[in-house]
Design an enzyme around this catalytic site. Sequence first.
Site, PDB file in Angstrom:
ATOM      1  N   LEU A   1     -25.138 -12.299  38.930  1.00 57.61           N
ATOM      2  CA  LEU A   1     -23.832 -12.628  38.346  1.00 57.61           C
ATOM      3  C   LEU A   1     -23.215 -13.836  39.023  1.00 57.61           C
ATOM      4  O   LEU A   1     -22.419 -14.555  38.447  1.00 57.61           O
ATOM      5  CB  LEU A   1     -22.875 -11.442  38.507  1.00 57.61           C
ATOM      6  CG  LEU A   1     -23.231 -10.189  37.700  1.00 57.61           C
ATOM      7  CD1 LEU A   1     -22.375  -9.018  38.152  1.00 57.61           C
ATOM      8  CD2 LEU A   1     -23.037 -10.458  36.216  1.00 57.61           C
ATOM      9  N   GLY A   2     -23.569 -14.031  40.265  1.00 59.40           N
ATOM     10  CA  GLY A   2     -23.004 -15.183  40.965  1.00 59.40           C
ATOM     11  C   GLY A   2     -23.397 -15.150  42.418  1.00 59.40           C
ATOM     12  O   GLY A   2     -23.839 -14.127  42.945  1.00 59.40           O
TER      13      GLY A   2
ATOM     14  N   PHE B   1     -20.601 -15.199  51.221  1.00 62.50           N
ATOM     15  CA  PHE B   1     -21.212 -14.120  52.017  1.00 62.50           C
ATOM     16  C   PHE B   1     -22.219 -13.279  51.263  1.00 62.50           C
ATOM     17  O   PHE B   1     -22.514 -12.172  51.663  1.00 62.50           O
ATOM     18  CB  PHE B   1     -20.130 -13.206  52.615  1.00 62.50           C
ATOM     19  CG  PHE B   1     -18.957 -13.979  53.098  1.00 62.50           C
ATOM     20  CD1 PHE B   1     -19.074 -14.791  54.214  1.00 62.50           C
ATOM     21  CD2 PHE B   1     -17.757 -13.947  52.413  1.00 62.50           C
ATOM     22  CE1 PHE B   1     -18.004 -15.541  54.647  1.00 62.50           C
ATOM     23  CE2 PHE B   1     -16.688 -14.704  52.846  1.00 62.50           C
ATOM     24  CZ  PHE B   1     -16.804 -15.506  53.964  1.00 62.50           C
ATOM     25  N   GLY B   2     -22.758 -13.795  50.160  1.00 62.45           N
ATOM     26  CA  GLY B   2     -23.820 -13.060  49.516  1.00 62.45           C
ATOM     27  C   GLY B   2     -23.825 -13.211  48.007  1.00 62.45           C
ATOM     28  O   GLY B   2     -22.891 -13.741  47.421  1.00 62.45           O
ATOM     29  N   SER B   3     -24.904 -12.760  47.390  1.00 56.67           N
ATOM     30  CA  SER B   3     -25.035 -12.869  45.947  1.00 56.67           C
ATOM     31  C   SER B   3     -24.695 -11.536  45.288  1.00 56.67           C
ATOM     32  O   SER B   3     -24.816 -10.476  45.904  1.00 56.67           O
ATOM     33  CB  SER B   3     -26.457 -13.257  45.582  1.00 56.67           C
ATOM     34  OG  SER B   3     -26.748 -14.511  46.163  1.00 56.67           O
TER      35      SER B   3
ATOM     36  N   ASP C   1      -9.407 -15.002  51.646  1.00 49.01           N
ATOM     37  CA  ASP C   1     -10.236 -15.889  50.817  1.00 49.01           C
ATOM     38  C   ASP C   1      -9.799 -15.807  49.355  1.00 49.01           C
ATOM     39  O   ASP C   1     -10.602 -15.559  48.470  1.00 49.01           O
ATOM     40  CB  ASP C   1     -11.712 -15.503  50.989  1.00 49.01           C
ATOM     41  CG  ASP C   1     -12.656 -16.562  50.443  1.00 49.01           C
ATOM     42  OD1 ASP C   1     -12.214 -17.722  50.246  1.00 49.01           O
ATOM     43  OD2 ASP C   1     -13.831 -16.248  50.198  1.00 49.01           O
TER      44      ASP C   1
END
Length: 778
Positions: free
Chosen positions: A492-493, A497-499, A609
């Site tokens: 999805l993206g 800090f991670g997929s 964030d």
Amino acid sequence: MTPRNAFLVLMFSIISFAIICSSHASDSITSNQSLSGDQRLFSVGGNFVLGFFSKDESSSKFYIGIWYKRVSELTPIWVANRATPVSDITKSLLHISKDGNLALLEQSKSLIWSTNATISSNFSTAAVLQDNGNLILTDADNSSNIFWQSFDNPTHIWFAGSKIKLNQRIISWKNSEDPAPGLFSNVLQEDTQNVLQWNMSQTYWTSGPWNGHIFTGLPEMTSNYPFKLTRVINSEESYFTFTLVGNALGPFVYKIDVSGQMKAMMWIESTKNWTSVFVVPDNQCNVTKFCGPFGSCNEQRQQHCSCLKGFSQRSLKDWALSDYSGGCVRATPLQYCDGTGSDYVGERDKFFQMSSVRLPDDGQSLLVGSDDECMQACLYNCSCTAYSYNGTSCTVWYSDLYNLQDQYEGSGEGTLYLRLAASELPSHHKKGSVSGLVAGLVAASLVCFGILCILVTLRRRRRRAFKLVMGGLVAFRYSDLQRVTKNFSDKLGAGSFGSVFKGVLPDSTAIAVKKLEGLRQGEKQFRAEVSTLGTIQHVNLVPFRGFCAEGKERLLVFEYMPNGSLDSHLIHGNDNVLGWSTRYRIALGIARGLEYLHEKCRECIIHCDIKPENILLDAEFNPKVADFGLAKLLGREFSHVLTSMRGTIGYLAPEWITGLAITPKADVYSFGMMLLEIISGKRNRKQLAESGDYYFPAQAVVKVREDMVQCLLDDRLQGNANMDELVIACRVACWCIQGLESQRPTMGLVVRMLEGITEVSIPPIPGIFRGLGIDADE
Ligand SMILES: *[C@@H]1O[C@H](CO)[C@@H](O)[C@H](O)[C@H]1NC(C)=O
Ligand SMILES: *[C@@H]1O[C@H](CO)[C@@H](O)[C@H](O)[C@H]1NC(C)=O
Ligand SMILES: *[C@@H]1O[C@H](CO)[C@@H](O)[C@H](O)[C@H]1NC(C)=O
Ligand SMILES: *[C@@H]1O[C@H](CO)[C@@H](O)[C@H](O)[C@H]1NC(C)=O
Ligand SMILES: *[C@@H]1O[C@H](CO)[C@@H](O)[C@H](O)[C@H]1NC(C)=O
Ligand SMILES: *[C@@H]1O[C@H](CO)[C@@H](O)[C@H](O)[C@H]1NC(C)=O
Ligand SMILES: *[C@@H]1O[C@H](CO)[C@@H](O)[C@H](O)[C@H]1NC(C)=O
Ligand SMILES: *[C@@H]1O[C@H](CO)[C@@H](O)[C@H](O)[C@H]1NC(C)=O
Ligand SMILES: *[C@@H]1O[C@H](CO)[C@@H](O)[C@H](O)[C@H]1NC(C)=O
């Protein structure tokens, strides 16, 4: 220039603004010299500087002052024209006037300030800035002939060498930016008592008498005290003065603060800030009328003042600048009294009960026999604002209420019944709750460690045994997640800090699985952290469903949001442009989600964030904040990654760069930046890149102040927006992006402003925009 560099340059413009050096490297002004614009005097040993300064980010109010040259935080120790600022320093002039005095002129003619000493006409005079911080006006031919000196005319600070004479007063600044005399002062009285007073008269603290060595009520002076106080009595004068003890000491001042407290403060070079050696009175709430009329003080709250139920701040701007003296005003006018105080109309006013408060001290006792009679005595006198009945005695208040304190135990404690319009207290009114105070819920003291804030008053919940299901969360097996995501094939993206991968559970629920990278903590700690994340639930936060911690793998499982992230709808050229009302609803929802994270949930969390990529939209386009709690999970790693990440830089509050502590106000800043993008439909930083002198947020502030907000609206909406909402949204955004975090509203206030409950005043121009071709106030 990269966006990051541009940002750093912006930050620097605040810092360097007042410290620009000039060629006028002299320590004195003689009869044929003058000082203007950026010119400065420097004392011979290099300790002190004299020149024009401004602490006011929003406007152009300048003052002649003296400050420490080596202290990086501009700290005026003396101010000449403290109540009469000049607006254009290039057209203002400090010079020796014809009568021999040192005088400040604006536009080269009108007299703003003068040393105003009597000098016989045949002396030629000179003003000299000495290396102890004293500005003296002397006979130019004989410097021991002194006509005037700043040490004899202190403003808000005593410091080493000042003469503290009988009845001499130093007066606090009006607020954190305005040096005009405020309400609090420190004065030495006849009986050699050092006292603190409100409005030159009401004493709220005394030092006890001088015993020859110390003021008896100030025991701090005896232990490890870095300065020595002496009393000087000679044929000409009698005064106290202090000298610094020990030569390793940095700058040290004794200051009457805008808080009404006297603060002994020392500059710590290693941390680059002022630290308090001691403060009197220790209790903020002991300062007379600190929270103004209808305000209530609370020692435990970080923001000490709040408004009573049914009241709101008289001036948001003053409060933001730590000036609470204006207090609060009624949100709903009383309907029962007709205004002349002589007739009763409309619905009866009601009384709101507040328990465990310090009662205001200027009440009047009435001889009545019961609670009900006391209430009626108040109700039927339209000037009565509150009453209290303690079982035997009835007290009523006929004017503004001052010096209230909530969550109070001690003498003068009681239950107050506050008069409010009936509509403020619909149906039943809850008895005996302190939650009536508007900010009552807003936390006791917030203790920060790292980037996470925890409400210390609430005990942290611990969990030991973990089965498959934990606190409503599912502890997934890695192999299961592999299967439901088809071996992590539907990406999805790739966020911070991670997929993130899409998956579908056997019961056909769609989920989003985030594979965390760079997480080094052990399984046990991870589980503990995640279990607290599970308790964070709000309609505007992405629902957290579970996690997986096996071997090195750390995954988080969330509900799937079919409409993806906000940036894809807002910014990337998309046929279905989000309409105004949807945008406004999204902004309000995000604000509510953040308010919950900051103020309402069990362990208070700073998101750190906030950006469009981290706002997801459900099937009905309701916004859901994602990635909350990651700052906590990742700890130190997080801030490192964040500040070095290009995509985030436009949203980061200045304190990330300057290294100040990160508070929930950092999220407020990011929210403001994002809100501008919601309004304009474009990236702020893209607009910077397109043309160096057109930085959208800076332009936005100018347009908001000119009341020209239409031109900030996304072109694609072709003007289709509710203008009232647009004005609110633009103003709120500009308040949120103030450089000084104290000027930014809390998320709770943002919500109330967007809801239209609290009015939004016109925002000032943040200092970070100086030097972008934008003038501060005219
Ligand atoms: C200022 O005036 C003094 C005499 O009053 C003179 O000696 C000196 O040169 C003058 N300085 C300047 C810069 O004109
Ligand atoms: C100057 O002093 C006189 C009396 O000494 C006083 O009346 C006058 O107000 C003072 N002016 C200023 C500008 O302080
Ligand atoms: C200044 O004038 C006074 C009289 O007004 C006189 O006594 C004094 O000597 C004069 N001083 C100088 C330096 O000329
Ligand atoms: C300078 O003034 C002081 C005090 O007015 C005086 O005692 C001293 O004699 C003067 N010195 C000179 C060189 O005129
Ligand atoms: C301070 O006292 C003066 C009179 O001494 C009064 O006029 C003024 O209103 C007072 N200020 C406030 C804020 O009450
Ligand atoms: C000064 O900085 C230190 C460390 O950065 C911090 O612990 C302290 O609270 C700061 N003091 C003030 C008055 O801000
Ligand atoms: C605050 O005021 C109360 C009552 O007036 C007094 O008992 C207490 O000692 C004061 N506290 C401080 C720190 O001055
Ligand atoms: C209300 O109380 C005040 C103060 O006691 C008094 O002056 C006033 O006359 C009263 N008003 C009425 C309408 O009774
Ligand atoms: C009620 O207040 C009166 C007057 O302040 C005081 O004398 C009395 O002791 C109080 N009674 C109780 C029960 O606290």
